[in-house]
Design a protein around this motif. Structure first.
Motif, short mmCIF file in Angstrom:
data_model
loop_
_atom_site.label_atom_id
_atom_site.label_comp_id
_atom_site.label_asym_id
_atom_site.label_seq_id
_atom_site.Cartn_x
_atom_site.Cartn_y
_atom_site.Cartn_z
N LYS A 188 0.83 -1.20 0.00
CA LYS A 188 0.00 0.00 0.00
C LYS A 188 0.88 1.26 0.00
CE LYS A 188 -4.38 -1.50 0.62
NZ LYS A 188 -5.53 -1.08 -0.21
N GLY A 189 0.35 2.31 -0.57
CA GLY A 189 1.02 3.60 -0.56
C GLY A 189 0.00 4.71 -0.55
N THR A 190 0.44 5.90 -0.86
CA THR A 190 -0.45 7.06 -0.89
C THR A 190 -0.69 7.46 -2.34
OG1 THR A 190 0.40 7.86 1.23
CG2 THR A 190 -0.77 9.46 -0.16
N PRO A 191 -1.93 7.45 -2.79
CA PRO A 191 -2.21 7.86 -4.17
C PRO A 191 -2.00 9.37 -4.33
CG PRO A 191 -4.27 7.47 -3.01
CD PRO A 191 -3.17 7.05 -2.07
N SER A 192 -1.55 9.78 -5.51
CA SER A 192 -1.32 11.20 -5.72
C SER A 192 -1.19 11.51 -7.20
CB SER A 192 -0.03 11.66 -5.00
OG SER A 192 1.12 11.11 -5.64
N HIS A 193 -1.14 12.81 -7.50
CA HIS A 193 -0.84 13.25 -8.87
C HIS A 193 0.65 13.04 -9.11
CE1 HIS A 193 -0.50 15.68 -12.46
NE2 HIS A 193 -1.83 15.89 -12.48
N ALA A 194 0.99 12.53 -10.27
CA ALA A 194 2.39 12.22 -10.56
C ALA A 194 3.29 13.46 -10.59
CB ALA A 194 2.49 11.48 -11.89
N ALA A 195 2.70 14.65 -10.75
CA ALA A 195 3.50 15.87 -10.84
C ALA A 195 4.00 16.36 -9.48
CB ALA A 195 2.68 16.97 -11.51
N HIS A 196 3.43 15.84 -8.40
CA HIS A 196 3.79 16.30 -7.07
C HIS A 196 4.68 15.30 -6.33
CE1 HIS A 196 1.03 19.56 -7.65
NE2 HIS A 196 -0.01 18.74 -7.80
N PRO A 197 5.48 15.78 -5.38
CA PRO A 197 6.34 14.86 -4.61
C PRO A 197 5.50 13.84 -3.84
CG PRO A 197 7.03 17.14 -4.30
CD PRO A 197 5.71 17.18 -5.02
N ASN A 198 6.01 12.61 -3.74
CA ASN A 198 5.30 11.56 -2.99
C ASN A 198 6.34 10.57 -2.47
OD1 ASN A 198 3.80 9.42 -2.03
ND2 ASN A 198 2.34 9.41 -3.73
N ASN A 199 6.57 10.64 -1.18
CA ASN A 199 7.54 9.73 -0.56
C ASN A 199 6.91 8.41 -0.13
OD1 ASN A 199 9.70 11.55 -0.80
ND2 ASN A 199 9.03 12.64 1.06
N ASP A 200 5.65 8.20 -0.51
CA ASP A 200 4.94 6.97 -0.14
C ASP A 200 4.36 6.32 -1.40
OD1 ASP A 200 4.09 5.14 1.85
OD2 ASP A 200 2.06 5.98 1.77
N ASN A 201 5.20 6.24 -2.43
CA ASN A 201 4.81 5.67 -3.72
C ASN A 201 4.76 4.14 -3.59
OD1 ASN A 201 5.05 4.49 -6.39
ND2 ASN A 201 5.57 6.54 -7.14
N SER A 202 3.60 3.56 -3.79
CA SER A 202 3.42 2.12 -3.58
C SER A 202 4.32 1.29 -4.49
CB SER A 202 1.95 1.73 -3.79
OG SER A 202 1.55 1.99 -5.14
N ILE A 203 4.55 1.75 -5.71
CA ILE A 203 5.38 0.99 -6.65
C ILE A 203 6.83 0.98 -6.19
CG2 ILE A 203 6.17 0.80 -9.03
CD1 ILE A 203 3.59 2.16 -9.91
N HIS A 236 1.64 -5.84 -10.87
CA HIS A 236 0.67 -4.94 -11.51
C HIS A 236 0.41 -3.74 -10.61
CE1 HIS A 236 -2.74 -3.51 -13.82
NE2 HIS A 236 -3.40 -3.41 -12.68
N ALA A 237 0.44 -2.56 -11.24
CA ALA A 237 0.08 -1.33 -10.52
C ALA A 237 -0.17 -0.22 -11.53
CB ALA A 237 1.20 -0.93 -9.57
N GLY A 238 -1.12 0.63 -11.20
CA GLY A 238 -1.36 1.82 -12.01
C GLY A 238 -2.21 1.58 -13.24
N VAL A 239 -2.97 2.64 -13.61
CA VAL A 239 -3.83 2.56 -14.78
C VAL A 239 -3.59 3.72 -15.74
CG1 VAL A 239 -5.64 1.20 -13.70
CG2 VAL A 239 -5.70 3.70 -13.52
N GLN A 240 -2.95 4.81 -15.26
CA GLN A 240 -2.65 5.92 -16.17
C GLN A 240 -1.38 6.62 -15.72
OE1 GLN A 240 -6.62 7.68 -15.29
NE2 GLN A 240 -5.50 9.62 -15.12
N HIS A 241 -0.74 7.32 -16.65
CA HIS A 241 0.62 7.80 -16.42
C HIS A 241 0.72 8.87 -15.35
CE1 HIS A 241 0.47 11.87 -18.22
NE2 HIS A 241 -0.56 11.37 -18.90
N ASN A 242 -0.32 9.63 -15.12
CA ASN A 242 -0.20 10.78 -14.23
C ASN A 242 -0.79 10.54 -12.84
OD1 ASN A 242 -2.81 10.72 -15.09
ND2 ASN A 242 -2.98 12.92 -15.55
N VAL A 243 -1.05 9.27 -12.51
CA VAL A 243 -1.59 8.93 -11.19
C VAL A 243 -0.70 7.91 -10.52
CG1 VAL A 243 -3.54 7.95 -9.93
CG2 VAL A 243 -3.95 9.38 -11.95
N VAL A 244 -0.21 8.25 -9.33
CA VAL A 244 0.51 7.28 -8.51
C VAL A 244 -0.53 6.40 -7.82
CG1 VAL A 244 2.03 6.95 -6.53
CG2 VAL A 244 2.46 8.83 -8.12
N PRO A 245 -0.51 5.08 -8.05
CA PRO A 245 -1.58 4.22 -7.51
C PRO A 245 -1.45 4.00 -6.01
CG PRO A 245 0.09 2.87 -8.55
CD PRO A 245 0.48 4.30 -8.82
N GLU A 246 -2.57 3.66 -5.41
CA GLU A 246 -2.58 3.43 -3.96
C GLU A 246 -1.98 2.08 -3.57
OE1 GLU A 246 -7.06 1.48 -3.53
OE2 GLU A 246 -6.60 3.41 -2.60
#
Length: 360
Positions: A188-203, A236-246
Motif C-alpha cells: 500500500k502507498g499514498t495515491p497522488s498526482h504524478a507531478a507532485h512529490p510523494n515519498n509513499d509511492n506504492s510501486i 501490476h500497478a497503475g492505470v494511467q501515467h499521471n496517477v501514482v496508484p494506492e
C-alpha cells in the motif's frame, strides 16, 4: 516367491503401450474434461479382462490375487493435459509416428508413463504370492493440482505404503520433489498526482520490498533439493501515467524444499517483507523418499541414478512415501510438437518391471 512368467512377452507389452498411447493422444483431455480418456482407459482394462473401478474421471484397479492383509504399492500417473500452445506446427491431437518418435499432446507428459505403468500392471496382474498388492490409478486434474484427481481418490485406495508417480524423469529416480507455494502480495502507498512529490509511492516501496526478498537466502539448504527458490512471476500497478496508484500487487512462485513446510516458508517470507502477503494454498508440499528405501536401492542396483526434482507433480498431495519415475524428459513437457521416443516407452516398461521384481 516362485517365479511366474507373465502371460505377455516384452514385445506384446510394448505394442500394447504404443497402441494405447496413440488412442489417448487423439482424445482431448484438458484438466476437468477428461471423461473420454478415462473411458478409453476403462476400455483398455476391459479388453484385458481386468475389473476396474471409476471415481469421477479416475480409473483404478488391483492385482488379481489382491490380499487385504498386505500393504499396497500404487502405480499412479495422470491422463489430463495442458492446452496446446500456439507454436505447434503439428496437429496436437494426431498421433504421428516418425523417425522413432511418437508426436502428440500428452505423449511425454505423462502419456508414456501411463501406458508403461499400465503394461507393468498387466505383467504382474496374475502373479501370486506377491509381498505387496499392486494398485494402479490413472487419474485426472494433475495439471491444475485439482481436488478431483488423486487427492479425491486416494482415501478409496487400499492400504498404500508406497506410490510410484509416473512423470518424465528419463527413468531415473526423483527421490525428492520441491513443493509449490504461490503467494499474492500487496504494498500500500499514498495515491497522488504524478507531478507532485510523494515519498509513499506504492510501486517504489514494492520494488524495494521485492528486491529484498529476491536476494534473501533461507538458512537451511536441502541435501536433496538445494535452496528454496523464490521467483517474481507477476506484478501490476497503475492505470494511467499521471496517477501514482494506492497499491502495487505482485505474485511470488516459491519452490519449497523438504527442510521446510509450506507454512514455515510463508512465515519466513512474511517476516522479511513489509507487503501484506496471502498464500493461495499450503497443500502442495515437498516430498522425499529415503535413500535406503528398498525401491530406491532396487533402482540403483540396476544402474538408475537419483536426483531432486524442481518440478511439482501429484506427489505433493499423495499422503504416503512416494518416488517419481517415468519415461521421457521433463524439458519436453508443455512444449510445442511434444513427443516421446518409442524406445523410451520400451525402456520404461522394462525398468519398471525390473525394479518391481526386486521389491515384490
Amino acid at each position: 516367491m516362485e517365479e511366474l512368467k507373465s502371460v505377455y512377452n516384452q514385445e506384446e507389452l510394448f505394442n500394447n503401450a504404443v497402441e494405447l498411447l496413440k488412442k489417448l493422444i487423439e482424445i482431448p483431455s484438458f484438466s476437468k474434461d477428461e471423461y473420454n480418456t478415462s473411458a478409453e482407459i476403462e476400455n483398455f482394462f476391459k479388453k484385458h479382462q481386468i475389473p476396474a473401478e471409476r471415481f469421477k474421471n479416475n480409473i483404478w484397479a488391483v492385482n488379481k490375487h489382491f490380499d487385504q492383509s498386505k500393504p499396497s504399492i500404487l502405480l499412479n500417473t495422470h491422463h489430463d493435459t495442458v492446452k496446446p500452445n500456439k507454436a505447434y506446427t503439428l496437429d496436437p491431437f494426431t498421433a504421428i509416428e516418425k523417425d522413432g518418435k511418437l508426436y502428440g499432446l500428452g505423449s511425454n507428459d505423462a502419456g508414456a508413463s501411463l501406458v508403461a505403468l499400465a503394461q507393468t500392471f498387466l505383467h504382474f496382474y496374475e502373479k501370486e504370492d506377491l509381498k505387496y498388492n499392486l494398485v494402479i490409478a490413472l487419474t485426472a486434474e494433475e495439471e491444475i493440482s485439482g481436488f478431483d484427481g488423486i487427492e479425491a481418490l486416494f482415501p478409496k485406495l487400499p492400504n498404500v505404503e508406497l506410490a510410484i508417480v509416473g512423470e518424465p524423469t528419463q527413468m531415473n529416480l526423483a527421490v525428492a520433489e520441491k513443493g509449490l507455494l504461490v503467494i499474492d502480495g500487496e504494498m500500500k502507498g499514498t495515491p497522488s498526482h504524478a507531478a507532485h512529490p510523494n515519498n509513499d509511492n506504492s510501486i517504489v516501496k514494492c520494488l524495494e520490498d521485492l528486491q529484498g526478498i529476491l536476494n534473501f537466502k533461507f538458512p537451511k539448504v536441502s541435501d536433496y533439493l538445494g535452496e528454496v527458490k523464490i521467483t517474481l512471476s507477476g506484478i501490476h500497478a497503475g492505470v494511467q501515467h499521471n496517477v501514482v496508484p494506492e497499491a502495487c500487487n505482485f505474485t511470488l512462485d516459491v519452490r519449497v524444499t523438504d527442510v521446510y513446510t509450506n507454512e514455515e516458508a510463508f512465515e519466513i517470507i512474511q517476516s522479511q517483507m513489509e507487503s501484506a502477503l496471502t498464500a493461495r494454498s499450503f497443500r502442495l508440499n515437498s516430498s522425499k523418499i529415503e535413500m535406503d528405501h528398498p525401491f530406491v536401492e532396487a533402482g540403483m542396483a540396476i544402474g538408475r541414478t537419483t536426483y531432486g526434482s524442481p518440478t511439482s507433480s501429484d506427489q505433493a498431495i499423495i499422503p504416503c512415501t512416494s518416488v517419481k519415475l517415468g519415461p521421457g524428459e521433463s524439458r519436453r513437457s508443455h512444449t510445442a510438437d511434444e513427443f516421446i521416443e518409442l524406445n523410451e516407452i520400451k525402456e520404461g516398461i522394462d525398468i519398471y518391471i525390473r525394479i518391481l521384481e526386486k521389491v515384490l
